[in-house]
Design an enzyme around this catalytic site. Structure first.
Site, PDB file in Angstrom:
ATOM      1  CG  ASP A  26      -2.062  -0.708   1.315  1.00 21.57           C
ATOM      2  OD1 ASP A  26      -2.408  -1.216   0.032  1.00 21.57           O
ATOM      3  OD2 ASP A  26      -2.640  -1.206   2.051  1.00 21.57           O
TER       4      ASP A  26
ATOM      5  CG  HIS B  36      -4.637   4.072   2.223  1.00 28.20           C
ATOM      6  ND1 HIS B  36      -3.779   3.679   1.241  1.00 28.20           N
ATOM      7  CD2 HIS B  36      -5.584   2.961   2.520  1.00 28.20           C
ATOM      8  CE1 HIS B  36      -3.949   2.555   0.877  1.00 28.20           C
ATOM      9  NE2 HIS B  36      -4.920   1.997   1.664  1.00 28.20           N
TER      10      HIS B  36
HETATM   11 ZN    ZN Z   1      -4.221  -2.432   0.316  1.00 31.88          ZN
END
Ligand code: ZN
Length: 433
Positions: A382, A405
Site C-alpha cells: 500500500d 493511507h
Molecule cells: Zn491495500
C-alpha cells in the site's frame, strides 16, 4: 498522397463534425454508415486509421471490429460509443481496438487519441544502451538519481469487481508517450486525472482520486505494481473503482508482464528528500518518517492485539522481480468486526473470502497465508502505491509504525509543500456532442 481516416458512424451529423475536425488537421477522410461498406472501403483505400461507432442500428459493431482486425491486425481502430460500459471497452480492447472513446468527447481527447494511434511505437532500448546503462558510474547499493521513462509495449485489460462497491469493473492499460505520467481516464467522463497527490480526496480504507466531479477509487494496489515495475507513462481507462482481484498486486504484475515494457527516450528524475519528514509520533501510537537515503527502503512495523501481534519487514526497492516476489503477492486484510461494520455502511461489497484475509478472534479465517508476515508486506505494498502519487520516483528511508493511507498522503503533502511541485495537470477542452 497519405492514406485517409475512415469514419464509421450512422449519424450524419457526427460524420460531418469529425470530417471537419480531421480536414482542419490536414487528414483526408472517408465515411461509411454500414458494415458492408466498411469492409469494401478498407479493401479499396487501405485507411491509416478507422474511427468506429460500435452502436449502430443493424450493425454488430463488435463483430465488425473483429472482421477488421482479422483482415488486418495492424490497422488501428478507435472505437467510439454513446452507451459505453467498461465491459464493451474491455471487449473492444481485447479485439485489438487501440482506444475507446465515450461520446461526448472533447476535441482534445479525440486528437490525442488519434495522435497516439498514428504515433510511432515507443523506442525499444538497444542492447548497446542497456550495456551503457549497466556500465554507468553508480556506487554499489545506490540507485541512480535518474531513471529511464518506461511505458508498456501493448494495451492490456483485466476484469474484476471493486472491493468497496462490489460492482463488476475492469481496467484497460494503454502505452503513453514520454512526459505524460500516470494518468487515469474515467470512461464516463472526458476528464483525465493524473495519479498525483493533488487529486487525492478520500483515504478512508483506500486511496481515491477526484477531479472536477470525476473520480477513480482504490488506486493503490495498481499504482504499487507500476511503482515496483518502474512504469512512468501510462493511461488507465476504467470506471469507478479499480478491481480488487485477489486483494494483492500479483495480477497487476502478471498484466504488466503480459504487456511487456519499453524504455522511452526520456529520463525521469527521482526526488531525493533533503531532510527528515515525519507524520505522527510514538505518543500518538503511530508514525511515518522519511529521511535522506540513496535508495528507497521501507521499514514497516505493525502491531495489533492478538492473534496478530507484531510484524516487521524491511524492503529495499531494487527491480520488478524482487517486488513481484516479496511484496506483490501480499493480500489486503481486514478484521471480521470491521468487515461487518463496513458491510453495514455499504462498503466492502466486493470483499469476499477470496480477496481479503479475514482475521477473527482466534486467527486467520481463510488460510493459508502466502507469507508468515503477509500483513506487514501488504502494508508496504500500500505504501509503495501511495508514495507513487508524488508523480516521480522517490529516494529515502521510510520508517512506518502502524500507519495507513491517511498518514501516507499526509507525508506526501508535507514533502510536496517544500519540494518542487509536480507539473500542472493537462487541460481539457469543452465537450463536443
Ligand atoms: Zn491495500
Amino acid at each position: 498522397m497519405e492514406e485517409p481516416i475512415l469514419i464509421v458512424d450512422d449519424e450524419e451529423k457526427i460524420r460531418t463534425m469529425l470530417r471537419g475536425i480531421f480536414q482542419d488537421e490536414g487528414f483526408r477522410t472517408l465515411e461509411a454508415d454500414s458494415g458492408e461498406e466498411v469492409l469494401d472501403l478498407v479493401a479499396k483505400w487501405h485507411p491509416r486509421l478507422v474511427l468506429l461507432d460500435i452502436w449502430m442500428p443493424h450493425v454488430d459493431g463488435i463483430a465488425l471490429l473483429e472482421q477488421l482486425q482479422a483482415r488486418d491486425p495492424e490497422l488501428p481502430v478507435i472505437v467510439i460509443s454513446g452507451h459505453g460500459t467498461i465491459e464493451t471497452a474491455v471487449r473492444a480492447t481485447q479485439l485489438g481496438a487501440v482506444d475507446f472513446l465515450e461520446k461526448p468527447f472533447s476535441l482534445d481527447t479525440l486528437l490525442r487519441s488519434v495522435q497516439r494511434a498514428l504515433g510511432k511505437e515507443p523506442r525499444h532500448a538497444t542492447a548497446a544502451q542497456i550495456a551503457a546503462a549497466a556500465d554507468a558510474d553508480i556506487p554499489a547499493g545506490h540507485a541512480p538519481r535518474k531513471i529511464p521513462a518506461r511505458t508498456i509495449r501493448q494495451s492490456v485489460v483485466v476484469h474484476g469487481r471493486g472491493l468497496h462497491s462490489g460492482v463488476r469493473t475492469g481496467i484497460i492499460l494503454h502505452p503513453l508517450s514520454p512526459g505524460s505520467g500516470i494518468v487515469f481516464g474515467p470512461l464516463s467522463s472526458d476528464m483525465m486525472i493524473p495519479a498525483t497527490v493533488e487529486y487525492v480526496q478520500s483515504t478512508g480504507y483506500a486511496t481515491s482520486l477526484y477531479r472536477e466531479g470525476a473520480g477513480v477509487k482504490t488506486v493503490e494496489h495498481l499504482l504499487s505494481a507500476l511503482h515496483g515495475y518502474g512504469i512512468t507513462n501510462l493511461l488507465i481507462k476504467m470506471q469507478g473503482e479499480v478491481p480488487i482481484l485477489d486483494g494483492s498486486a500479483l495480477e497487476f504484475c502478471q498484466l504488466l508482464d503480459s504487456a511487456g515494457s519499453v524504455e522511452q527516450d526520456e529520463e525521469v528524475e527521482a526526488l531525493s528528500v533533503d531532510r527528515t519528514y515525519q507524520v505522527g509520533d510514538h505518543s500518538a501510537g503511530k508514525f511515518l518518517r522519511i529521511e535522506p537515503s540513496e535508495q528507497l527502503e521501507i521499514d514497516y512495523c505493525l502491531e495489533y492485539p492478538e492473534p496478530v501481534g507484531r510484524q516487521e519487514f524491511h524492503y529495499v526497492q531494487r527491480d520488478a522481480d524482487s517486488y513481484r516476489e516479496t511484496i506483490a503477492p501480499a493480500r489486503t486484510f481486514g478484521f471480521l468486526k470491521e468487515i461487518e461494520a463496513l458491510e453495514e455502511m455499504g462498503l466492502a461489497n466486493g470483499g469476499r473470502l477470496n480477496n481479503c484475509l479475514v482475521i477473527g478472534e482466534h486467527g486467520i479465517l481463510n488460510p493459508p497465508l502466502r507469507f508468515e508476515d503477509e500483513l506487514v508486506r501488504h502494508k508496504i505494498l500500500d505504501l509503495l502505491g501511495d508514495l507513487y502519487l508524488l508523480g516521480q520516483p522517490i529516494r529515502g528511508k521510510v520508517t512506518a509504525y502502524r500507519t495507513g493511507h491517511g498518514d501516507n498522503i499526509a507525508l506526501l503533502r508535507a514533502i510536496r509543500e517544500e519540494q518542487a511541485p509536480h507539473a500542472p495537470a493537462p487541460k481539457t477542452a469543452s465537450a463536443l456532442q
